[in-house]
Design a protein around this motif. Structure first.
Motif, PDB file in Angstrom:
ATOM      1  N   PRO A 158       4.634  -4.334  -0.414  1.00 49.96           N
ATOM      2  CA  PRO A 158       4.378  -2.907  -0.649  1.00 49.96           C
ATOM      3  C   PRO A 158       2.886  -2.624  -0.770  1.00 49.96           C
ATOM      4  O   PRO A 158       2.145  -3.386  -1.398  1.00 49.96           O
ATOM      5  CB  PRO A 158       5.100  -2.634  -1.971  1.00 49.96           C
ATOM      6  CG  PRO A 158       6.110  -3.734  -2.100  1.00 49.96           C
ATOM      7  CD  PRO A 158       5.500  -4.925  -1.452  1.00 49.96           C
ATOM      8  N   PRO A 160       1.404   0.789  -1.723  1.00 48.25           N
ATOM      9  CA  PRO A 160       1.580   2.212  -2.017  1.00 48.25           C
ATOM     10  C   PRO A 160       0.258   2.975  -2.060  1.00 48.25           C
ATOM     11  O   PRO A 160      -0.817   2.394  -2.217  1.00 48.25           O
ATOM     12  CB  PRO A 160       2.244   2.187  -3.401  1.00 48.25           C
ATOM     13  CG  PRO A 160       1.784   0.905  -4.021  1.00 48.25           C
ATOM     14  CD  PRO A 160       1.686  -0.078  -2.884  1.00 48.25           C
ATOM     15  N   ASP A 203       5.687   7.372  -0.654  1.00 49.25           N
ATOM     16  CA  ASP A 203       5.190   7.403   0.726  1.00 49.25           C
ATOM     17  C   ASP A 203       5.194   8.824   1.272  1.00 49.25           C
ATOM     18  O   ASP A 203       4.284   9.213   2.020  1.00 49.25           O
ATOM     19  CB  ASP A 203       6.049   6.497   1.612  1.00 49.25           C
ATOM     20  CG  ASP A 203       5.817   5.021   1.330  1.00 49.25           C
ATOM     21  OD1 ASP A 203       4.817   4.692   0.656  1.00 49.25           O
ATOM     22  OD2 ASP A 203       6.631   4.202   1.793  1.00 49.25           O
TER      23      ASP A 203
END
Length: 316
Positions: A158, A160, A203
């Protein structure tokens, strides 16, 4: 900051820079990677426990002035902050020890790196360049990732969008040898943790951010109050691998606090300063030395060659 004596390392550094140019295009005066950024100034205050780890100059003093640069990933200086390729973000910190004397930390916002060696890294870059949308599967990059688990894990991890560059943690992926005044040496990796805590967008929220959201936000934030990060060192155990940036150490390893970085202003001539400054991934100071990680000399060569090219670029 000299070029390495190893001609093969310098040749590989030049070939990696050329591959970045192929991927991102030429942008004179900007970095080949992490091109978009902003520089701030502030100070570092050492933690008392830091002396148990190292007798480095900035740890032995009450306070040291610092210069820091936040950045987006890729070599595109106009990359919108809302694009996924802007992650992971970078943070480089320079500890200004005296006139023309300094030591640096170079980090990014993921506790991972895709390859152990420079040869693997350029192979990955070439595979990416050969894997356009019209290339049928399995694309070269898919083949590479299928045979390199660390690179696949890096890609899949991930990444972010931070609410602020001041609410993101940053990691130094290579290990260093820390030596204290008693001559005791331990290996460790940097972790830079925000005092404000970690906060991220979804997202969907990240995709709606303005072009320069993160840099406008942090400039406004620091105009109201200083932003602070704790600099920690994760200390390796005797059985941990210290020369491989893709090797993770258990979270149970101890963390020693080196101190706190406080950033209190954006440099008014940030673009000019970014063009001039060349960060060095090798510490080159008493009490902190490079490990045998093969990426260190290569990264130092890439940074220096890229910096020389950047400084030589004529103003647009």
């Amino acid at each position: 900051m000299p070029l390495p004596n190893d001609e093969r390392v310098v040749d590989l550094a030049n070939r990696i820079l050329a591959q970045f140019d192929t991927l991102f295009g030429l942008h004179p005066g900007f970095r080949a990677a992490h091109a978009k950024g902003l520089m701030l100034t502030g100070s570092f205050t050492a933690a008392p426990e830091a002396l148990s780890l190292t007798n480095a100059p900035h740890v032995s003093r009450p306070s040291t002035p610092v210069t820091a640069r936040f950045s987006n990933s890729t070599g595109l200086p106009m990359l919108p902050d809302s694009v996924a390729d802007a992650n992971p973000r970078g943070l480089a910190i320079r500890f200004n020890l005296a006139e023309h004397v300094h030591t640096d930390i170079v980090s990014h916002s993921i506790d991972a790196f895709p390859t152990r060696t420079g040869d693997e890294f350029i192979e990955l870059l070439k595979a990416i360049g050969a894997s356009g949308p019209d290339v049928p599967s399995p694309k070269p990059v898919e083949v590479f990732l299928g045979s390199h688990p660390a690179a696949l894990a890096f890609v899949q991890a991930p990444k972010p969008f931070p609410v602020s560059l001041a609410t993101e943690s940053y990691f130094g992926v290579t290990a260093f040898a820390f030596t204290n005044a008693q001559g005791e040496t331990k290996y460790g990796r940097y972790r830079i943790v925000p005092e404000a805590g970690e906060h991220f967008f979804s997202d969907e929220e990240g995709a709606k951010l303005a072009q320069d959201y993160h840099y406008d936000e942090i400039a406004e934030r620091v105009s109201k109050a200083p932003i602070r990060f704790r600099i920690l060192v994760q200390v390796a155990g005797p059985e941990d691998t210290v020369d491989d940036a893709t090797a993770h150490w258990p979270e149970s390893r101890p963390l020693v606090e080196l101190g706190v970085v406080e950033l209190n202003a954006v440099l008014p001539d940030s673009l000019a300063q970014q063009k001039h400054i060349i960060f060095d991934p090798i510490p080159r100071c008493e009490g902190i030395e490079a490990s045998a990680d093969p990426l260190l000399e290569l990264r130092a060569a890439i940074y220096l060659l890229s910096g020389r090219r950047r400084r030589a670029a004529q103003p647009a």
